[in-house]
Design an enzyme around this catalytic site. Structure first.
Site, short mmCIF file in Angstrom:
data_model
loop_
_atom_site.label_atom_id
_atom_site.label_comp_id
_atom_site.label_asym_id
_atom_site.label_seq_id
_atom_site.Cartn_x
_atom_site.Cartn_y
_atom_site.Cartn_z
N ASP A 85 0.84 -1.20 0.00
CA ASP A 85 0.00 0.00 0.00
C ASP A 85 0.88 1.25 0.00
O ASP A 85 1.99 1.25 0.52
CB ASP A 85 -0.96 -0.01 1.18
CG ASP A 85 -0.37 -0.56 2.47
OD1 ASP A 85 0.84 -0.88 2.50
OD2 ASP A 85 -1.10 -0.67 3.46
N GLU A 101 -5.63 3.50 3.64
CA GLU A 101 -6.09 4.16 4.87
C GLU A 101 -7.53 4.64 4.75
O GLU A 101 -8.24 4.74 5.75
CB GLU A 101 -5.17 5.34 5.20
CG GLU A 101 -3.73 4.97 5.50
CD GLU A 101 -3.57 4.22 6.81
OE1 GLU A 101 -4.56 4.06 7.54
OE2 GLU A 101 -2.45 3.77 7.08
#
Length: 378
Positions: A70, A129
């Site tokens: 990520d 997130e």
């Protein structure tokens, strides 16, 4: 090996929020283009423009192994005092995704120079997130056709493990999460004439109280789930009966089955309060892509057995935690394993002071390269 520390420090200085990782994407792309290109295919996704995928063609592929990193950051003002601190005010890699990307680049660099047996797909994923980039990519059909993935792996850094340690378990590593938003609509009025109003505060109080029994009386004590209602807003002044109350919270559980059940119970409680108090109760449950990170037992057993057998790997079996991670959505669709990489820091994830130990990078890359080579020999 590429200069992992310099790459990590470069990435650390350019943190960007979900779906806005433009500089990060460009840095990753430039770095990948500097690797030998003989076996590499680079793919971008117009509908998800900050995503980046790289395929490494194998010599005799029998499967395609995916590896995900990520790339987004958090709306946090960094307070580390590092000379390579964030250059973007109010944004920081306070969850260590700069470490995640750097490890992935290290592994990719190795296989760009040492052709693997199986095909490998590296997925540099935006929006972990927030905005659940893993689900977005999957729902766009990114992992179909020539980019089909048979099994997926990915890591998350963990401050309370020794630098370079590897940790996981064969069950759930991260909980799934659901945002809870409840609006209770009654009828306002004067505090002296309650019979002419319908008090949203009282209805909200009953809703909150009843929700406290959902986990304690519906989930086995040996299982794990939690419902926290962390925000309540209602009313304007002490002597006016409120016509509206807003409740916000979060639901977390270790299995998708449990989460789905608890979502249903929340809706039932909302309906019951609406009927009992003759008011309107609107409940919104938003899970997005934040499913539990449920490791595939067979693949994770192989992963753990390999790591435990390596004298250079410090493997620690770790229990699940109630934090969320959108890799869970991909593991719900494609079997795989998520694991921890220890980074030896006294500060928590999402802390403005988080400063992972960079000595974790090389052992992390070596452990993953070794496991992938082992996996391809199966």
């Amino acid at each position: 090996m590429i200069d992992l520390i310099q790459i990590r420090r470069d990435l650390h200085q350019i943190p960007e929020l979900a779906l806005n990782e433009v500089q990060t994407h460009d840095y990753l792309l430039k770095t990948v283009k500097n690797f030998p290109q003989t076996w590499l295919t680079i793919r971008e996704v117009p509908e998800l423009p900050t995503a980046l995928l790289v395929k490494v063609s194998g010599t005799d592929p029998k499967r395609t192994i995916g590896y995900r990193a990520d790339i987004d950051a958090l709306p946090v003002t960094e307070n580390t005092g590092l000379p390579f601190s964030s250059k973007h005010p109010g944004i920081a890699h306070a969850c260590g995704h700069d470490m995640h990307m750097t490890v992935a680049l290290g592994v990719l660099s190795h296989f760009a120079e040492n052709q693997p047996k199986d095909d490998l797909i590296f997925f540099f994923q935006p929006a972990e997130e927030a905005e659940y980039g893993g689900k977005r990519a999957y729902d766009l059909g990114v992992f179909e056709g020539d980019w089909h993935v048979d099994e997926f792996y990915g890591l998350h850094d963990r401050p309370d493990l020794p630098a370079g340690a590897i940790g996981t378990n064969p069950g759930t590593l991260f909980a799934g999460t659901t945002e809870i938003n409840v609006d209770i609509i009654g009828r306002g009025g004067h505090a002296a004439f309650p019979q002419n109003a319908n008090d949203a505060v009282v209805a909200a109080a009953y809703f909150i109280t009843q929700v406290q029994t959902i986990v304690s009386r519906n989930i086995a004590p040996t299982d794990s789930a939690v419902i926290t209602l962390g925000k309540l807003q209602a009313g304007t002044i002490r002597n006016v009966i409120a016509d509206h109350a807003r409740i916000e919270g979060t639901l977390r559980g270790f299995t998708q089955k449990a989460i789905s059940y608890l979502q249903g119970r929340l809706k039932q409680v909302a309906q019951g309060v609406a009927e009992s108090f003759d008011c309107e109760v609107n409940i919104e449950l938003n899970q997005g892509g934040y499913y539990p990170v449920e490791n595939n037992p067979e693949l994770t057993h192989d992963f753990m057995t390999y790591m435990q057998s390596q004298p250079d790997v410090n493997f620690i079996e770790t229990p699940g935690v109630m934090t969320g991670e959108d890799f869970g959505y991909l593991l719900n669709k494609i079997p795989g394993t998520m694991f921890w990489l220890g980074v030896n820091d006294s500060h928590e994830l999402h802390s403005a002071e988080l400063s992972p130990d960079e000595s974790a990078l090389v052992p992390g890359v070596n452990a993953i390269c070794g496991f992938l080579a082992h996996r391809m020999s199966e």
